[in-house]
Write a protein that holds these residues in place. Structure first.
Motif, PDB file in Angstrom:
ATOM      1  N   PHE A  55       0.980  -1.318   0.143  1.00 31.69           N
ATOM      2  CA  PHE A  55      -0.057   0.052   0.040  1.00 31.69           C
ATOM      3  C   PHE A  55       0.699   1.082   0.096  1.00 31.69           C
ATOM      4  O   PHE A  55       0.641   2.550  -0.672  1.00 31.69           O
ATOM      5  N   ALA A  56       1.812   1.176   0.762  1.00 31.12           N
ATOM      6  CA  ALA A  56       3.022   2.714   0.784  1.00 31.12           C
ATOM      7  C   ALA A  56       3.733   2.999  -0.376  1.00 31.12           C
ATOM      8  O   ALA A  56       3.559   3.809  -0.527  1.00 31.12           O
ATOM      9  N   TYR A  57       3.861   1.787  -1.292  1.00 31.10           N
ATOM     10  CA  TYR A  57       4.659   1.598  -2.461  1.00 31.10           C
ATOM     11  C   TYR A  57       3.408   2.257  -3.068  1.00 31.10           C
ATOM     12  O   TYR A  57       3.742   3.703  -3.939  1.00 31.10           O
ATOM     13  N   LEU A  58       1.973   1.551  -3.574  1.00 28.32           N
ATOM     14  CA  LEU A  58       1.525   1.941  -4.485  1.00 28.32           C
ATOM     15  C   LEU A  58       0.677   3.681  -4.204  1.00 28.32           C
ATOM     16  O   LEU A  58       0.645   4.772  -5.241  1.00 28.32           O
ATOM     17  N   GLU A  59       0.919   4.007  -3.460  1.00 29.72           N
ATOM     18  CA  GLU A  59       0.407   5.249  -2.410  1.00 29.72           C
ATOM     19  C   GLU A  59       0.945   6.300  -3.023  1.00 29.72           C
ATOM     20  O   GLU A  59       1.080   7.499  -3.545  1.00 29.72           O
ATOM     21  N   HIS A  60       2.130   6.081  -2.341  1.00 33.60           N
ATOM     22  CA  HIS A  60       3.526   7.194  -2.829  1.00 33.60           C
ATOM     23  C   HIS A  60       3.148   7.352  -4.629  1.00 33.60           C
ATOM     24  O   HIS A  60       3.631   8.512  -5.126  1.00 33.60           O
ATOM     25  N   ILE A  61       3.492   6.452  -5.731  1.00 32.91           N
ATOM     26  CA  ILE A  61       3.499   6.263  -6.974  1.00 32.91           C
ATOM     27  C   ILE A  61       2.316   7.075  -7.223  1.00 32.91           C
ATOM     28  O   ILE A  61       2.391   8.196  -7.879  1.00 32.91           O
ATOM     29  N   LEU A  62       1.185   7.170  -6.959  1.00 33.02           N
ATOM     30  CA  LEU A  62      -0.250   7.684  -6.528  1.00 33.02           C
ATOM     31  C   LEU A  62      -0.486   8.746  -6.612  1.00 33.02           C
ATOM     32  O   LEU A  62      -0.356  10.053  -7.307  1.00 33.02           O
ATOM     33  N   GLU A  63       0.401   9.289  -5.616  1.00 31.96           N
ATOM     34  CA  GLU A  63       0.641  11.072  -5.430  1.00 31.96           C
ATOM     35  C   GLU A  63       1.651  12.130  -6.102  1.00 31.96           C
ATOM     36  O   GLU A  63       1.701  13.342  -6.089  1.00 31.96           O
ATOM     37  N   SER A  64       2.206  10.837  -5.727  1.00 33.32           N
ATOM     38  CA  SER A  64       3.882  11.759  -6.536  1.00 33.32           C
ATOM     39  C   SER A  64       3.429  11.695  -8.380  1.00 33.32           C
ATOM     40  O   SER A  64       4.766  12.317  -8.756  1.00 33.32           O
ATOM     41  N   GLN A  65       2.947  10.629  -8.733  1.00 35.71           N
ATOM     42  CA  GLN A  65       3.428  10.167  -9.996  1.00 35.71           C
ATOM     43  C   GLN A  65       4.303   9.845 -11.128  1.00 35.71           C
ATOM     44  O   GLN A  65       5.060  11.045 -11.760  1.00 35.71           O
ATOM     45  N   ASP A  66       5.109   9.522  -9.742  1.00 30.39           N
ATOM     46  CA  ASP A  66       6.738   9.519 -10.449  1.00 30.39           C
ATOM     47  C   ASP A  66       6.584   8.356 -11.490  1.00 30.39           C
ATOM     48  O   ASP A  66       7.601   7.007 -11.378  1.00 30.39           O
ATOM     49  N   ARG A  67       6.681   8.714 -12.718  1.00 31.24           N
ATOM     50  CA  ARG A  67       7.374   8.034 -14.355  1.00 31.24           C
ATOM     51  C   ARG A  67       8.274   8.048 -13.901  1.00 31.24           C
ATOM     52  O   ARG A  67       8.132   6.173 -14.445  1.00 31.24           O
ATOM     53  N   ALA A  68       9.319   8.261 -13.637  1.00 37.83           N
ATOM     54  CA  ALA A  68      10.852   7.432 -13.580  1.00 37.83           C
ATOM     55  C   ALA A  68      10.997   6.188 -13.007  1.00 37.83           C
ATOM     56  O   ALA A  68      11.693   4.891 -13.233  1.00 37.83           O
ATOM     57  N   GLU A  69      10.260   6.651 -11.520  1.00 43.66           N
ATOM     58  CA  GLU A  69      10.483   5.151 -10.620  1.00 43.66           C
ATOM     59  C   GLU A  69      10.036   4.231 -11.207  1.00 43.66           C
ATOM     60  O   GLU A  69       9.789   2.989 -10.827  1.00 43.66           O
ATOM     61  N   VAL A  70       8.419   4.511 -11.903  1.00 42.44           N
ATOM     62  CA  VAL A  70       7.524   3.123 -12.340  1.00 42.44           C
ATOM     63  C   VAL A  70       8.717   2.255 -13.394  1.00 42.44           C
ATOM     64  O   VAL A  70       8.425   1.140 -13.706  1.00 42.44           O
ATOM     65  N   ASP A  71       8.469   3.460 -14.329  1.00 39.24           N
ATOM     66  CA  ASP A  71       9.475   2.799 -15.513  1.00 39.24           C
ATOM     67  C   ASP A  71      10.851   2.079 -14.706  1.00 39.24           C
ATOM     68  O   ASP A  71      11.105   0.852 -14.710  1.00 39.24           O
ATOM     69  N   ARG A  72      11.418   1.872 -14.090  1.00 36.55           N
ATOM     70  CA  ARG A  72      12.453   1.991 -12.999  1.00 36.55           C
ATOM     71  C   ARG A  72      12.011   0.199 -12.646  1.00 36.55           C
ATOM     72  O   ARG A  72      13.402  -0.777 -12.638  1.00 36.55           O
ATOM     73  N   ILE A  73      11.647   0.949 -11.775  1.00 33.52           N
ATOM     74  CA  ILE A  73      11.132  -0.822 -10.961  1.00 33.52           C
ATOM     75  C   ILE A  73      10.731  -1.764 -11.919  1.00 33.52           C
ATOM     76  O   ILE A  73      10.460  -3.134 -11.545  1.00 33.52           O
ATOM     77  N   LYS A  74       9.831  -1.513 -13.039  1.00 29.22           N
ATOM     78  CA  LYS A  74       9.538  -2.054 -14.368  1.00 29.22           C
ATOM     79  C   LYS A  74      10.717  -3.253 -14.736  1.00 29.22           C
ATOM     80  O   LYS A  74      11.156  -4.496 -14.983  1.00 29.22           O
ATOM     81  N   VAL A  75      12.087  -2.436 -14.589  1.00 26.55           N
ATOM     82  CA  VAL A  75      12.977  -2.871 -15.302  1.00 26.55           C
ATOM     83  C   VAL A  75      13.504  -4.622 -14.177  1.00 26.55           C
ATOM     84  O   VAL A  75      14.172  -5.410 -14.400  1.00 26.55           O
ATOM     85  N   ASN A  76      13.587  -3.682 -13.357  1.00 23.14           N
ATOM     86  CA  ASN A  76      13.811  -4.344 -11.802  1.00 23.14           C
ATOM     87  C   ASN A  76      12.328  -6.282 -11.687  1.00 23.14           C
ATOM     88  O   ASN A  76      13.209  -6.392 -11.457  1.00 23.14           O
ATOM     89  N   VAL A  77      11.580  -5.623 -11.769  1.00 27.50           N
ATOM     90  CA  VAL A  77      10.271  -6.842 -12.272  1.00 27.50           C
ATOM     91  C   VAL A  77      10.426  -7.507 -13.106  1.00 27.50           C
ATOM     92  O   VAL A  77      10.767  -9.084 -12.771  1.00 27.50           O
ATOM     93  N   GLU A  78      10.953  -6.955 -14.225  1.00 29.70           N
ATOM     94  CA  GLU A  78      11.140  -8.357 -15.032  1.00 29.70           C
ATOM     95  C   GLU A  78      12.674  -9.038 -15.115  1.00 29.70           C
ATOM     96  O   GLU A  78      12.649  -9.955 -15.193  1.00 29.70           O
ATOM     97  N   GLN A  79      13.588  -8.286 -14.178  1.00 33.76           N
ATOM     98  CA  GLN A  79      14.854  -8.588 -13.945  1.00 33.76           C
ATOM     99  C   GLN A  79      14.568  -9.721 -12.851  1.00 33.76           C
ATOM    100  O   GLN A  79      14.558 -11.216 -12.586  1.00 33.76           O
ATOM    101  N   CYS A  80      13.833  -9.762 -12.029  1.00 38.94           N
ATOM    102  CA  CYS A  80      12.888 -10.596 -11.183  1.00 38.94           C
ATOM    103  C   CYS A  80      12.135 -12.103 -11.950  1.00 38.94           C
ATOM    104  O   CYS A  80      12.603 -13.488 -11.102  1.00 38.94           O
ATOM    105  N   ARG A  81      11.180 -11.673 -12.788  1.00 34.84           N
ATOM    106  CA  ARG A  81      10.687 -12.854 -13.107  1.00 34.84           C
ATOM    107  C   ARG A  81      11.803 -13.762 -14.346  1.00 34.84           C
ATOM    108  O   ARG A  81      11.589 -14.777 -13.935  1.00 34.84           O
ATOM    109  N   LYS A  82      12.933 -13.044 -14.664  1.00 32.05           N
ATOM    110  CA  LYS A  82      14.096 -14.086 -15.202  1.00 32.05           C
ATOM    111  C   LYS A  82      14.817 -14.693 -14.369  1.00 32.05           C
ATOM    112  O   LYS A  82      15.286 -15.610 -14.169  1.00 32.05           O
TER     113      LYS A  82
END
Length: 300
Positions: free
Chosen positions: A103-130
């Motif tokens: 909740f804290a992470y998603l709330e932070h993104i909702l309030e900050s609208q930090d698209r760079a952070e979203v792009d960054r974490i997507k890269v890490n999520v893909e690495q975690c999938r691999k």
């Protein structure tokens, strides 16, 4: 369930011992695991009375909870109130760390609208999938959890049809089908990170259990309802590249009797390229730890 001193309350367990001997001929016939199951059932019954994620409350409500408890805890709450304004409680069902983080992470993104952070974490999520695939996990065992997390991540960004409000985020966090799936996403991420760097984590795991990292992940990370420790937090922070601050509300004080609230910042290891700047970033997720439980704190 906890008392005002942060200790586990076993009030209903006491009532068990008062059952008439005609109903239980020999208390000694009850094995230890029978007693533990009874205690777990009591705690589970109390836990379901609380939402997975509660409403945001003034920190004063925490002070009221401890008003007849330990003077040390009362003083520490005063110290906390100097920097923190509110608390959001989570259900004490063994998943409270992961739900709080979610909740804290998603709330932070909702309030900050930090698209760079979203792009960054997507890269890490893909690495975690691999990582999970390289460890031998079948993709069908985790793909739905990954997809749902990414869906929630997109939903807290404005400007698309699936965008949600803060109120809708709260409601989704209370929807068991969504909330549990995201918790499982974090559990898989954590397990994959522990196994990938098993040599690094082995000493920490052995400090908690006599088993291997593999056994620890199977028994204490991947199953729902298993409580989290510093090992879980470190691995999740490292895998996703998200710094996390934990404040500890306990009855400790220094040798001189001075009272302060201890905290620890979990800063991501620089293993992933997207984590390189994480150590320079002040944690934007702050959780309060009381024995066996995590809630979300909001700074002033």
């Amino acid at each position: 369930m906890q008392n005002h001193d942060g200790d586990v309350v076993e009030s209903k367990t006491e009532s068990i011992t008062s059952i008439q001997t005609s109903e239980i001929d020999d208390w000694a016939n009850f094995r230890d695991d029978d007693i533990m199951k009874q205690q777990s059932a009591i705690q589970a019954e109390e836990a379901v009375k609380i939402p997975f994620v509660g409403d945001k409350e003034p920190l004063l409500t925490l002070a009221a909870e401890y008003q007849s408890g330990s003077p040390i805890l009362q003083e520490k709450i005063k110290v906390l109130s100097e920097q923190y304004a509110a608390i959001r409680r989570t259900r004490g069902d063994g998943n409270c760390f992961f739900r709080s983080f979610m909740f804290a992470y998603l709330e932070h993104i909702l309030e900050s609208q930090d698209r760079a952070e979203v792009d960054r974490i997507k890269v890490n999520v893909e690495q975690c999938r691999k990582t999970l695939l390289s460890l031998g996990y079948a993709e069908f065992t985790f793909e739905d959890f990954f997809a749902l997390f990414l869906e929630q991540l997109e939903s807290v960004l404005s400007g698309n049809e699936a965008s949600i409000s803060h109120e809708e985020l709260v409601q989704r966090s209370r929807d068991q089908s969504i909330s549990d799936c995201v918790v499982m996403f974090f559990r898989f991420i954590t397990s994959g990170e522990l196994k990938k760097r098993s040599e690094f984590y082995e000493p920490f795991v052995q400090g908690l259990t006599n088993g291997t990292v593999e056994q620890f992940c199977k028994s204490s990370v991947e199953p729902m309802g298993e409580e989290s420790d510093h090992v879980h937090i470190t691995a999740l922070s490292d895998a996703l590249g998200v710094p996390i601050r934990i404040l500890y509300l306990d009855r400790s004080c220094d040798d001189k009797g001075s009272i302060s609230v201890n905290h620890h910042d979990f800063t991501p290891a620089p293993g992933n390229p997207t984590n390189d700047n994480a150590n320079a970033v002040k944690p934007f997720i702050t959780l309060l730890y009381r024995p066996g439980h995590y809630d979300i704190l909001y700074p002033k």
